[in-house]
Design an enzyme around this catalytic site. Structure first.
Site, PDB file in Angstrom:
ATOM      1  N   HIS A  37       0.831  -1.210   0.000  1.00  0.00           N
ATOM      2  CA  HIS A  37       0.000   0.000   0.000  1.00  0.00           C
ATOM      3  C   HIS A  37       0.866   1.262   0.000  1.00  0.00           C
ATOM      4  CE1 HIS A  37      -3.590   2.468   1.075  1.00  0.00           C
ATOM      5  NE2 HIS A  37      -2.655   3.219   1.634  1.00  0.00           N
ATOM      6  N   GLU A  38       1.780   1.354   0.963  1.00  0.00           N
ATOM      7  CA  GLU A  38       2.576   2.576   1.079  1.00  0.00           C
ATOM      8  C   GLU A  38       3.534   2.735  -0.104  1.00  0.00           C
ATOM      9  OE1 GLU A  38       1.645   4.784   2.972  1.00  0.00           O
ATOM     10  OE2 GLU A  38       0.441   3.671   4.419  1.00  0.00           O
ATOM     11  N   HIS A  58       1.803   4.501  -2.856  1.00  0.00           N
ATOM     12  CA  HIS A  58       1.857   5.968  -2.813  1.00  0.00           C
ATOM     13  C   HIS A  58       3.185   6.477  -3.383  1.00  0.00           C
ATOM     14  CE1 HIS A  58      -1.860   6.639  -0.737  1.00  0.00           C
ATOM     15  NE2 HIS A  58      -1.503   6.004   0.356  1.00  0.00           N
ATOM     16  N   HIS A  67       3.057   6.518  -7.039  1.00  0.00           N
ATOM     17  CA  HIS A  67       2.269   7.657  -7.523  1.00  0.00           C
ATOM     18  C   HIS A  67       3.190   8.863  -7.728  1.00  0.00           C
ATOM     19  CE1 HIS A  67      -2.129   9.314  -7.245  1.00  0.00           C
ATOM     20  NE2 HIS A  67      -1.493   9.777  -8.291  1.00  0.00           N
ATOM     21  N   GLU A 114      -6.305   7.568  -1.715  1.00  0.00           N
ATOM     22  CA  GLU A 114      -5.967   6.208  -1.289  1.00  0.00           C
ATOM     23  C   GLU A 114      -6.284   5.155  -2.347  1.00  0.00           C
ATOM     24  OE1 GLU A 114      -4.310   5.505   1.380  1.00  0.00           O
ATOM     25  OE2 GLU A 114      -4.364   7.531   2.202  1.00  0.00           O
ATOM     26  N   TYR A 131     -11.010   6.669   3.071  1.00  0.00           N
ATOM     27  CA  TYR A 131     -10.458   5.315   2.955  1.00  0.00           C
ATOM     28  C   TYR A 131     -11.507   4.352   2.411  1.00  0.00           C
ATOM     29  CZ  TYR A 131      -6.123   6.395   5.442  1.00  0.00           C
ATOM     30  OH  TYR A 131      -4.892   6.897   5.787  1.00  0.00           O
TER      31      TYR A 131
END
Length: 677
Positions: free
Chosen positions: A469-470, A473, A476, A498, A610
């Site tokens: 998940h992180e 980011h 991105h 998110e 979220y």
């Protein structure tokens, strides 16, 4: 690869004095530009001396401002952290003053009024529209008296938020237990703890950080130990209660000055959801749908606790089942349920996920799907803020083979470091006047268990999900290609931000990807197909409870930010809603909102995002990747249509471009909630 990466544009070796000096330079440069623009007469107002000047200033200063503020969360040096907090406070106060400048607003509005924005480049026009709207949202259309009132409210709010986050990141309370009280925790875990002698008895010292709290709540057989640790965890940062309540009051007052019904109404105006009513309908509808299945899951766990009290560890201790199911029971009995009914043993699974190997293979997946190439920078050539930190170069591997940016990984806990997992966007990318792209820099900061002399850092499956998940980011940021720093990377709407990372979590439940990701830390063998099947089957075990917990946080956030109560008791509201929505009461006497960092870190009236963005993430994955999760074609389309655009277009437009249609909630309801149309 013959190209050489440019040097990182940020220097993490700066000292406390340099933090202050850089901040002063940023303020001086920004002030000079704003003064020059605000003095322009109508006949002097041009694209070059307004749009270009503002954009260039913002581009060149954004990374420096991120650097000096981020050091408060990651630097191991106390003087630098203090200087960073002071710098952030000073710059925030200055920024508030500048955003409230009526003379600057007048010039920009004058230029916009005589300019056909449709004739400008799309990002130029968007920049001007965003500037005008931000000035109006800062109250510059109001009387001078009201503007001054609003400015003072914002300044105090900034101070309160910074103080809250300083307390939160520096929280250092501990609890102590004997080895007997920690029954169920393995020697590897215990060996990593600090110890002290008390009256001839060895006591193990545990912190309130995830690597200590999670194992105790999942594995410790002694219910009282779990209760004590969980209660302490939910009762940290008591000093933040007053700060949160002051912030809620300040936000309410500021919204009223601007003419909004509530702070939530003000925040949501620029989100995808747009209105409080839309968010409340979304949250309450989901809560209603999940109530019955949530109750059923709680009863199943309670029955499991009852059985254990008769035949296993509770019986051995003479502990009777009192009919209760508590906050400190959830993780423990969920683990037992997974082990008993799905044969999912996280302690066994983590042997296949050593951190270093998992990261490398995860990056391999990102390379294949997104068309990237990662190269680790040797320790002697990397300027980092702590020896644990790793640095990677990222290159394009599909189009022009250009340098994409830098990624830092700061993955292990240490004193006074940011205590959760997050992506820190340190340097946004942008296009310079000569057409060159300034490469972005992003850091993933987390707190995974440190390796020991005999064993690497091993990740439970939910740690792997967090990592995916992180890092999503981070991708991105690395993939973003925008003209202006303002529109770079995760600067998208708060309730869409998110979605790209949530979509990437699905790879953690894809059999092909899981097989590739795993390697036993001793034998190198991949995880078996049988265990993979169990992990996938167990994905939605207790999904109702987990989603209800997220809904509780979202509903609490909206409740306090729509409340008209001038004397709102945030503890009373928190504990009442927690029991009502999540179906499990908070530990008696606790006040979990005091460490609910999202409320003071940019997610105020936005935590619902979220769940909201999960709708879009499910639609993107199940419509484009489900048949082939490693599809380079789908991945490149995702990179080009979503990640690359940053916030240079509205999130809804990005979704439509990628999906080729209007987004749908069908996949979310089917895959995440278990409801079919």
């Amino acid at each position: 690869m013959t190209q050489t990466a440019p040097a990182p544009s940020l220097d993490f070796s700066i000292n406390a004095a340099q933090v202050e000096s850089i901040t002063n330079d940023i303020i001086a440069e920004e002030l000079a530009v704003n003064d020059e623009i605000s003095a322009l007469k109508p006949e002097e107002q041009t694209y070059e001396n307004i749009v270009v000047r503002l954009a260039r200033m913002e581009n060149e200063l954004a990374g420096k401002a991120q650097l000096v503020s981020s050091l408060s969360q990651i630097s191991p040096d106390a003087d630098i952290r203090e200087a960073s907090v002071a710098a952030e406070t000073k710059y925030d106060q200055f920024s508030i003053d500048q955003s409230m400048r009526h003379d600057l607003f007048t010039v920009i509005q004058s230029y916009i009024s005589k300019t056909d924005l449709d004739t400008l480049d799309a990002e130029d026009a968007r920049l001007l529209r965003k500037l005008e709207r931000s000035f109006i949202r800062n109250g510059l259309h109001l009387s001078e008296e009201k503007r001054d009132e609003f400015k003072e409210l914002r300044k105090r709010l900034s101070e309160v938020c910074i103080e809250f986050n300083k307390n939160w990141s520096r929280e250092s309370s501990t609890v102590k237990f004997t080895k007997e009280e920690l029954e169920g925790l393995d020697d590897d875990f215990l060996d990593g703890l600090k110890k002290e002698e008390e009256d001839g008895v060895t006591k193990y010292i545990l912190t309130m950080k995830y690597p200590d709290v999670r194992p105790v709540l999942k594995l410790c057989k002694n219910e009282n130990t779990r209760k004590v640790h969980n209660t302490a965890y939910e009762s940290r940062n008591q000093e933040n209660i007053a700060l949160l309540e002051e912030a809620v009051k300040l936000r309410r007052q500021a919204a009223k000055v601007l003419g909004y019904k509530s702070h939530a109404a003000y925040v949501l105006e620029v989100k995808m959801a747009k209105t409080v009513e839309a968010v409340e309908t979304f949250l309450n509808d989901l809560a209603d749908k999940l109530y019955a299945p949530g109750r059923k899951e709680i009863e199943r766990l309670k029955e499991l606790k009852k059985v254990r009290s008769i035949v296993t560890e509770k019986a051995e201790r003479g502990e009777e089942f009192d009919g209760s199911f508590n906050a400190w029971d959830s993780s423990y009995y969920e683990r037992i349920l997974l082990e008993n009914e799905y044969s999912v043993d996280q302690e066994e699974i983590k042997k296949f996920f050593s951190l270093e190997t998992t990261i490398q293979k995860m990056l391999d997946i990102y390379e294949k799907v997104l068309g990237l190439k990662f190269v680790k920078v040797s320790a002697e050539n990397a300027t980092v803020w702590h020896p644990d930190v790793q640095l990677f170069e990222c290159w394009d591997a599909v189009e022009d083979k250009s340098f994409s940016g830098y990624m830092y990984l700061d993955l292990f806990p240490r004193d006074n470091k940011y205590s959760h997992a997050a992506c820190f966007p340190l340097q946004p990318s942008y296009i310079t006047e000569n057409g060159e792209r300034v490469a972005p820099i992003a850091a993933m900061v987390a707190n995974f268990t440190k390796p020991t002399a005999s064993k690497p850092s091993l990740l439970k499956h939910d740690d792997v999900v967090t990592l995916f998940h992180e890092l999503g980011h981070v991708m991105h940021h690395l993939c973003s290609r925008t003209k202006y720093a303002r529109f770079h990377g995760t600067s998208v709407e708060g309730d869409f931000v998110e979605a790209p990372s949530q979509m990437l979590e699905n790879w953690c439940y894809d059999p092909k990807s899981l097989k590739y990701l795993t390697s036993h830390f001793e034998t190198g063998e991949p995880i078996s197909d049988e265990i993979i099947e169990r992990i996938v089957k167990a994905k939605n075990v207790d999904a109702a409870i987990q989603n209800l917990r997220q809904l509780f946080f979202g509903i609490y956030d909206m409740t306090i930010h729509t409340s008209e109560d001038e004397n709102l008791d945030t503890t009373e509201v928190y504990n009442a809603l927690r029991e009502k929505i999540s179906l499990v009461a908070a530990p008696k006497g606790s006040f979990g909102q005091a460490a609910f960092g999202h409320l003071m870190g940019g997610y105020d009236a936005g935590y619902y995002g979220y769940m909201w963005s999960k709708v879009f993430s499910s639609d993107m994955f199940f419509s484009r990747f489900e048949k082939d999760t490693l599809s380079a074609e789908a991945g490149f389309s995702y990179r080009k249509n979503v990640l690359e655009k940053g916030s240079s277009r509205d999130g809804m437009d990005l979704l439509k471009s990628f999906l080729g249609r209007e987004p749908s909630s069908e996949a979310f309801m089917r895959e995440d909630i278990g409801v079919t149309n």
